[in-house]
Write a protein that holds these residues in place. Sequence first.
Motif, PDB file in Angstrom:
ATOM      1  N   PHE A   1      -5.857  16.097  18.962  1.00  0.00           N
ATOM      2  CA  PHE A   1      -4.817  15.231  18.393  1.00  0.00           C
ATOM      3  C   PHE A   1      -5.245  14.741  17.006  1.00  0.00           C
ATOM      4  N   GLU A   2      -6.515  14.344  16.892  1.00  0.00           N
ATOM      5  CA  GLU A   2      -7.042  13.916  15.590  1.00  0.00           C
ATOM      6  C   GLU A   2      -6.896  15.033  14.561  1.00  0.00           C
ATOM      7  N   ALA A   3      -7.181  16.269  14.986  1.00  0.00           N
ATOM      8  CA  ALA A   3      -7.102  17.391  14.040  1.00  0.00           C
ATOM      9  C   ALA A   3      -5.664  17.614  13.577  1.00  0.00           C
TER      10      ALA A   3
ATOM     11  N   VAL B   1     -13.864   5.249  11.843  1.00  0.00           N
ATOM     12  CA  VAL B   1     -12.449   5.138  11.489  1.00  0.00           C
ATOM     13  C   VAL B   1     -11.870   6.549  11.459  1.00  0.00           C
ATOM     14  N   ASP B   2     -10.775   6.747  12.211  1.00  0.00           N
ATOM     15  CA  ASP B   2     -10.230   8.097  12.347  1.00  0.00           C
ATOM     16  C   ASP B   2      -9.617   8.614  11.046  1.00  0.00           C
ATOM     17  N   CYS B   3      -8.828   7.783  10.371  1.00  0.00           N
ATOM     18  CA  CYS B   3      -8.230   8.223   9.102  1.00  0.00           C
ATOM     19  C   CYS B   3      -7.662   7.029   8.346  1.00  0.00           C
TER      20      CYS B   3
ATOM     21  N   ILE C   1      -6.508   3.650  10.185  1.00  0.00           N
ATOM     22  CA  ILE C   1      -5.660   4.015  11.330  1.00  0.00           C
ATOM     23  C   ILE C   1      -6.537   4.514  12.462  1.00  0.00           C
ATOM     24  N   GLU C   2      -6.288   3.979  13.664  1.00  0.00           N
ATOM     25  CA  GLU C   2      -6.976   4.442  14.868  1.00  0.00           C
ATOM     26  C   GLU C   2      -6.037   5.382  15.631  1.00  0.00           C
ATOM     27  N   LEU C   3      -6.539   6.543  16.025  1.00  0.00           N
ATOM     28  CA  LEU C   3      -5.735   7.518  16.768  1.00  0.00           C
ATOM     29  C   LEU C   3      -6.162   7.542  18.230  1.00  0.00           C
ATOM     30  N   LYS C   4      -5.183   7.578  19.116  1.00  0.00           N
ATOM     31  CA  LYS C   4      -5.453   7.611  20.553  1.00  0.00           C
ATOM     32  C   LYS C   4      -4.528   8.611  21.211  1.00  0.00           C
ATOM     33  N   THR C   5      -4.954   9.153  22.343  1.00  0.00           N
ATOM     34  CA  THR C   5      -4.007   9.927  23.145  1.00  0.00           C
ATOM     35  C   THR C   5      -3.857   9.260  24.504  1.00  0.00           C
TER      36      THR C   5
END
Length: 408
Positions: free
Chosen positions: A196-198, A257-259, A276-280
């Motif tokens: 998801f991050e990618a 930090v994700d992005c 921004i923090e990314l989660k699934t």
Amino acid sequence: AAPAATLVETLKSDQARTLASHQVHEPSHYSHRVTPFQQPLHLTSFSYSPTRQLLLDSHNRDDSLSYYREPRLGSDLNHGFDRAVWRDGTVDEGLDALLDTLDHWARSDPSGAAADLLAKTALITWRGMLTKLMLAVYECDNLAHGRRADGWEMNAMLVEDCLYLEESNPPAKLAAKAESERSGPGALPSYYGYSFEAYCTTSAPSRTLSNPHAPPPPPSRGPDEDDGFSVPNTNVQWCSVVKTSLGGCRTIVGGEVDCLRPTADMTRGVSTNDFIELKTNLVIQSLRDEINFERQKLLKHYVQSFLLGVPTVTVGFRTRQGQLANLQSFNTLDLPRMVRGKPHAWDPSVCLTSAHDLLDFIRRTVAAAMSAPANSSESTSPSSPPVFRISFSPHATPSSGSFPTVTI
Ligand code: 0WD
Ligand code: CA
């Protein structure tokens, strides 16, 4: 019985010696006190390279930073699984990257202001450790309600009045964790997070330093049409180091930090406002799913993001098979309001106050043990201060009687 938690022993001598225990009470015990928390301020950053090299010079410390781009719904999060590069999880990195970064940062500041700030700092740790301290009270609450509850272990050191906290990672524990992360039944779901991050990030925004106002990069169209998807390599990380204050305790925290927002203007320096923090998460299909998401996941996302000043949490909802079904962004500071008044509500000030009490207990216990005359007779060399083990078990243990505690 009231839930609680205990701190323990020095690691120098191999025998565990319990120094003191501290009960973690039910949430309502902490709801009448307010513990101030200062808005985190970005100080510096570091990157881990694709080969897990630590990059902390001004010309390469942001090499692993990436920018947000909108992923295409329907993207297949299984994509790239067979080609992913996994970090060597058996290495205990401790606080090394954070301490090396701070050392480099202070030495690169000729004004001496950075060194002064370090000298006044009372707590240095990873964001993940503060997250654990802030969530302990709700782990006890989970247990009290018959839900799954997690404990943890940390190491503490007190050097010149500054408390250092790191995760306790005995080799056997790391090996087991690394093995289950890569080949256990959790390997694929864990990959979905990286995948998801990618889909959500790009290393090269169309804006450059010379053209900071160019439009943000176009949305990803998925791997079939777009090679913007770079196969995950879990070595790669970008971390921000921030200063804050928790209940008056000057604190320096490092966290991944994700992005950044695509509109971030790096020429003005890094601002936590762009983080921004990314989660699934599995798609929510029932009231029970929704309650679990709000009570467990949103609480964790809130605490983790709040601690580093990350204003946005973007959740990718996926099917069991790993198809990206939906996308939702949350303002971190709005999350408590979303659950307020509900039966499964949680309260950020309860997290802050109970964590502050825990930190106070840890500091007092370690300081007392180090100044005790008995300690000087132990084989502790003067050049290396003793390390203390802190254990939190939300479950009842023999040393804590009928209720769970934090022990040193
Ligand atoms: O056991 C250790 N030695 C740990 C080291 C546990 C957790 C983190 N770390 C390292 C990280 O590699 C990083 O260099 O500490 C530094 C800062 O991490 P943090 O921001 O304090 O970690 P945390 O808030 O717990 O987790 C943030 C992200 C995770 O993302 P999600 O969305 O799942 O919360 O760090 C990643 C993971 O992607 N992460 C890790 N990375 C490397 N080693 C680890 C780990 N053991 N655990 C989580
Ligand atoms: Ca994440």
